[in-house]
Design an enzyme around this catalytic site. Structure first.
Site, PDB file in Angstrom:
ATOM      1  N   CYS A 157      95.070  -4.506  14.717  1.00 44.88           N
ATOM      2  CA  CYS A 157      93.665  -4.217  14.428  1.00 44.88           C
ATOM      3  C   CYS A 157      93.397  -2.724  14.569  1.00 44.88           C
ATOM      4  O   CYS A 157      93.742  -2.113  15.577  1.00 44.88           O
ATOM      5  CB  CYS A 157      92.771  -5.004  15.385  1.00 44.88           C
ATOM      6  SG  CYS A 157      91.021  -4.658  15.182  1.00 44.88           S
ATOM      7  N   PHE A 158      92.761  -2.155  13.559  1.00 43.06           N
ATOM      8  CA  PHE A 158      92.570  -0.697  13.580  1.00 43.06           C
ATOM      9  C   PHE A 158      91.569  -0.212  14.614  1.00 43.06           C
ATOM     10  O   PHE A 158      91.522   0.966  14.930  1.00 43.06           O
ATOM     11  CB  PHE A 158      92.206  -0.141  12.202  1.00 43.06           C
ATOM     12  CG  PHE A 158      91.211  -0.923  11.375  1.00 43.06           C
ATOM     13  CD1 PHE A 158      90.188  -1.668  11.946  1.00 43.06           C
ATOM     14  CD2 PHE A 158      91.292  -0.893   9.983  1.00 43.06           C
ATOM     15  CE1 PHE A 158      89.280  -2.362  11.173  1.00 43.06           C
ATOM     16  CE2 PHE A 158      90.382  -1.582   9.190  1.00 43.06           C
ATOM     17  CZ  PHE A 158      89.376  -2.317   9.796  1.00 43.06           C
TER      18      PHE A 158
END
EC number: 1.8.4.11
Length: 246
Positions: free
Chosen positions: A69-70
């Site tokens: 997840c960024f």
């Protein structure tokens, strides 16, 4: 009808419902605490890369990295000295599918990524990779990070040029040879074709939502690990991205 076969009275049914609900809450709390403990484990201390980018007169370089997840990856690098901008986005697929709803399906070829703009006079590409491998994510997990599953959460380095590709591939070989991790590194190295910024509501997510259970469990421990493991690189105030449409 046997006494034991009689339908339970209203009070008994209510007590049973409360007991079942309490048991479910306890199980959920245990699972949450186990996940929190796993996410908070001390990361693996690794050596810096033996091969790094040469000194240059450039004041700005960019790196594109994917590691789950960024939100968390962006949050980590926003606290790194020498980094001037970090944007959450997508890389690896076509421009027409570079949006969150489509990428989340896992069939676009995109990975949730971050574009890191940095000053090579203050921090090198190799040092960014050292933070990436040791703090930002687990490079031994294939197509997943923590609770997130799918190719969009893969570990990948999108090299912008031949030098970045050489440094990345050399570092992966170095870490595997030294058995720095308990399992082989699964990080892929690909040539960067394009980077597409994510929607505005994904930017600065860690900083804006520190009380989110997801952020508190999986991402805030990364910031603490960065501070503890790289005190020379850590900066207290994050550099936030601005100017992207919501």
């Amino acid at each position: 009808m046997n006494i034991s076969d009689r339908p339970a009275g209203k009070a008994t049914r209510m007590r049973r419902a409360v007991m079942f609900a309490s048991a479910a809450l306890c199980a959920a709390a245990l699972l949450f605490s186990q996940r929190a403990a796993l996410s908070s484990e001390a990361p693996v201390a690794i050596a810096p890369p033996a091969v790094d980018e040469p000194a240059s007169g450039a004041h700005t370089q960019t790196a594109v990295l994917a590691g789950g997840c960024f939100w968390g990856v962006q949050g980590v690098f926003q606290h790194v000295r020498g980094v001037t901008r970090v944007v959450s986005g997508y890389s690896g697929g076509e421009p027409g599918t570079a949006n969150y709803d489509t990428v989340s399906g896992g069939r676009t070829g995109h990975a949730e990524s971050v574009q890191i703009t940095y000053d090579p006079g203050q921090i090198t590409y190799g040092r960014l990779l050292q933070v990436y491998f040791s703090v930002a994510h687990d490079p031994t997990e294939l197509n997943r990070q923590g609770p997130d599953h799918g190719t969009q959460y893969r570990s990948a380095i999108f090299a912008a040029n031949a030098t970045q590709m050489r440094v990345a591939q050399s570092y992966i070989a170095q870490l595997d040879k030294s058995r720095a991790f308990p399992a082989p590194i699964v990080t892929k190295t690909d040539s960067l074709k394009a980077f597409y910024p994510a929607e505005g509501y994904h930017q600065n997510y860690l900083t804006l939502h520190p009380d989110s259970p997801y952020i508190a469990t999986y991402d805030l421990p990364k910031i603490e690990n960065l501070k503890r493991m790289f005190p020379d690189l850590y900066r207290e105030k994050p550099v936030l991205v601005t100017g992207l449409a919501q």
